[in-house]
Design a protein around this motif. Structure first.
Motif, short mmCIF file in Angstrom:
data_model
loop_
_atom_site.label_atom_id
_atom_site.label_comp_id
_atom_site.label_asym_id
_atom_site.label_seq_id
_atom_site.Cartn_x
_atom_site.Cartn_y
_atom_site.Cartn_z
N HIS A 65 96.88 70.31 -47.59
CA HIS A 65 97.15 69.85 -46.23
C HIS A 65 98.02 68.59 -46.21
CE1 HIS A 65 96.55 69.35 -41.95
NE2 HIS A 65 96.27 68.08 -42.16
N GLY A 66 99.14 68.68 -45.51
CA GLY A 66 100.03 67.54 -45.35
C GLY A 66 101.14 67.46 -46.39
N TYR A 67 101.14 68.38 -47.35
CA TYR A 67 102.08 68.25 -48.47
C TYR A 67 102.96 69.49 -48.64
CZ TYR A 67 99.31 64.18 -49.67
OH TYR A 67 98.67 62.97 -49.62
N VAL A 68 104.20 69.25 -49.05
CA VAL A 68 105.12 70.34 -49.37
C VAL A 68 105.89 70.03 -50.66
CG1 VAL A 68 105.42 71.24 -47.03
CG2 VAL A 68 106.85 69.34 -47.80
N SER A 69 105.30 69.19 -51.51
CA SER A 69 105.93 68.87 -52.79
C SER A 69 104.93 69.01 -53.92
CB SER A 69 106.52 67.46 -52.78
OG SER A 69 105.51 66.50 -52.55
N THR A 70 105.44 69.11 -55.11
CA THR A 70 104.65 69.43 -56.31
C THR A 70 103.41 68.55 -56.47
OG1 THR A 70 106.68 70.10 -57.41
CG2 THR A 70 104.77 69.63 -58.81
N GLY A 102 113.05 62.25 -47.27
CA GLY A 102 112.61 63.62 -47.45
C GLY A 102 111.10 63.71 -47.36
N CYS A 103 110.57 63.16 -46.28
CA CYS A 103 109.11 62.96 -46.15
C CYS A 103 108.34 64.24 -45.90
CB CYS A 103 108.83 61.98 -45.03
SG CYS A 103 109.34 62.58 -43.39
N GLY A 104 109.05 65.35 -45.59
CA GLY A 104 108.34 66.58 -45.31
C GLY A 104 107.45 66.46 -44.09
N ILE A 105 106.22 66.93 -44.20
CA ILE A 105 105.31 66.91 -43.04
C ILE A 105 104.38 65.70 -43.05
CG2 ILE A 105 105.46 69.37 -42.61
CD1 ILE A 105 102.93 69.81 -44.16
N GLY A 106 104.67 64.72 -43.93
CA GLY A 106 104.07 63.40 -43.79
C GLY A 106 102.78 63.10 -44.50
N GLY A 107 102.28 64.01 -45.33
CA GLY A 107 101.00 63.76 -45.99
C GLY A 107 101.00 62.48 -46.81
N GLY A 108 102.05 62.25 -47.59
CA GLY A 108 102.13 61.05 -48.41
C GLY A 108 102.23 59.79 -47.59
#
Length: 494
Positions: free
Chosen positions: A254-259, A284-290
């Motif tokens: 949830h919240g992540y789209v990276s390795t 390149g924050c994606g959907i913001g989980g980090g």
């Protein structure tokens, strides 16, 4: 809509126009903010659409060579004329902006502050087409709208406003184009420079849904972006469609789209030794989980930037559900075109994104400028093995995705050459493979849960993708790099 505004324009006041009891306070704070996001208007011809009672008209006229202020409510345009008629370089027109006929390429800048939410989708499309025609090539369009839900607290018995998603505005404006005479492969269209939130509403109302756009009219060749007018359109319609993003999230977490999702995020962020109040730029924050993790765990202020409209819309919706936490904000922009003040950030952070950017050397030099002395850079990214050993399948994969890859060693040298010090370039391919294998195993075990929201085809797409990555890594084609660097405390002048 006319009846609605007749009801809310009897006195032609700021409160009526903004439909908010805090109108005076909001206007005082946000007006300079809105103007600060505009391109330079000095000596430019400006078309102001939905000008209202003229709170921006006079300020624009002070610098522009000419301002044409348009509004469809007679009481508003009359008040505007009374207030700003001493500006001899301003014209005032009462008109429906969707029905106006203005000369082609007659304006350098089109400015609009709250207008399209009062138009239908068809009318917005028509306005986009007309705006493209009215602007000179290289001209800029700035507009601001309420998205997702209303912001003003003024009571309304009827509210015909349309609170669109940011991605819908982007889709409407990017769908219009005009062919160049004599050149079948080239057209002019709108390229999005940024989409970002209005800070005033975040600070005073905890509302992240007041958004601004800056678009440029430019020449485009669809062949350069796999049949799409812009690279952004290519991403949002291919790899980062909303369905594709949510599929990735199912395997990354949830919240992540990276390795590695949360696991690698926690590991890598710990290397930065973040402190409360520090400012982080996530490229390149994606959907913001980090970003949510950094803000919650370390008390940092994070600006997440991504070119994908679909990514940022999901991130914005989730930020909004967290009561408008001002520590985490998002914007749609092309980082290669974005500009921030020198030394704006303590940290520049990026996860598996810069692979899309051809001129990495120029980007790293820009990161150095934006980073404070002693600030840190942390990047994970797709890399490659020695180019002379690449398989034909890998070459096709890279071309189809539009990636520009370097070996980890070459990547580290680019960062060092940009002026960063204490550069650590690590080949983390073994970790990448380990994460992929564990993600795949977990994904297979959760197949039934996945199929509640997605199709068998979606399931197989993810599995095939992970198998392909493992094969590319096993063949030595694909690598994964982790890069850490610092900005020197002092940089000598040339």
């Amino acid at each position: 809509m006319t009846d609605y505004w007749v009801d809310h324009s009897q006195k032609a006041t700021l409160e009526e126009m903004m439909l908010d009891s805090q109108a005076e306070t909001l206007s005082k704070v946000e007006t300079p903010e809105i103007l600060s996001m505009l391109p330079k208007v000095t000596g430019k011809r400006v078309l102001e659409l939905g000008a209202g009672i003229g709170r921006f008209t006079g300020l624009l006229a002070e610098k522009a060579s000419h301002v044409t202020a348009v509004d469809f409510m007679e009481s508003f345009i009359r008040k505007n004329r009374e207030t700003n008629r001493h500006h001899k370089n301003a014209d005032f027109i009462q008109a429906d902006v969707t029905k106006m006929d203005l000369p082609e390429e007659s304006y350098d800048i089109i400015f609009s502050n709250w207008l399209m939410m009062y138009l239908t989708d068809e009318e917005v499309m028509k306005l986009a087409e007309q705006s493209l025609k009215w602007l000179k090539e290289g001209g800029l369009m700035f507009f601001r709208e309420s998205c997702f839900h209303k912001s003003g607290d003024k009571a309304r018995t009827v509210n015909p406003s349309v609170y669109r998603s940011p991605s819908l505005y982007n889709a409407l404006f990017q769908s219009v184009s005009k062919p160049i005479k004599g050149d079948e492969e080239t057209s002019v269209g709108f390229d999005i420079i940024f989409t970002k939130s209005v800070q005033t509403y975040i600070k005073l109302k905890k509302n992240q849904n007041q958004l601004c756009w800056l678009l440029e009219k430019k020449r485009m060749q669809s062949a350069a972006h796999h049949g799409y007018n812009t690279f952004q359109s290519f991403l949002d319609n291919q790899q980062y469609s909303k369905q594709g993003i949510l599929r990735y999230e199912k395997i990354f977490g949830h919240g992540y789209v990276s390795t590695g999702g949360a696991e690698t995020t926690k590991e890598f962020v710990a290397m930065l030794k973040l402190q409360p109040g520090q400012k982080v730029l996530d490229v390149g924050c994606g959907i913001g989980g980090g970003d949510f993790y950094m803000a919650k765990t370390y008390g940092t202020e994070v600006l997440g930037v991504d070119l994908s409209c679909n990514m940022i819309e999901i991130a914005m919706e989730r930020a909004s559900s967290q009561k408008g936490n001002p520590q985490v904000q998002f914007e749609i922009s092309d980082i290669t075109k974005r500009d921030f003040e020198k030394e704006s950030f303590d940290v520049v952070y990026s996860r598996d994104t810069i692979l899309h950017i051809p001129d990495k050397a120029a980007l790293f030099a820009t990161f150095l400028k934006w980073t404070k002395p002693g600030g840190k850079l942390l990047i994970s990214d797709y890399c490659c093995g020695p180019p002379e050993n690449h398989s034909e399948n890998f070459k096709k994969y890279v071309a189809q995705r539009g990636y520009v890859l370097y070996t980890p060693e070459e990547y580290g040298k680019l960062i060092s050459n940009a002026g960063f010090t204490n550069v650590k370039a690590e080949d983390r391919t073994n970790q990448f493979v380990d994460v992929l294998q564990r993600e795949k195993k977990r994904f297979e075990a959760e197949k039934e849960e996945f199929l509640k929201d997605f199709s068998e085809e979606d399931y197989q797409y993810i599995l095939d993708g992970w198998d392909s990555k493992l094969k590319r890594c096993g063949a030595g084609d694909q690598r994964w790099g982790l890069f850490y660097a610092e900005k020197p405390l002092y940089i000598g002048e040339d």
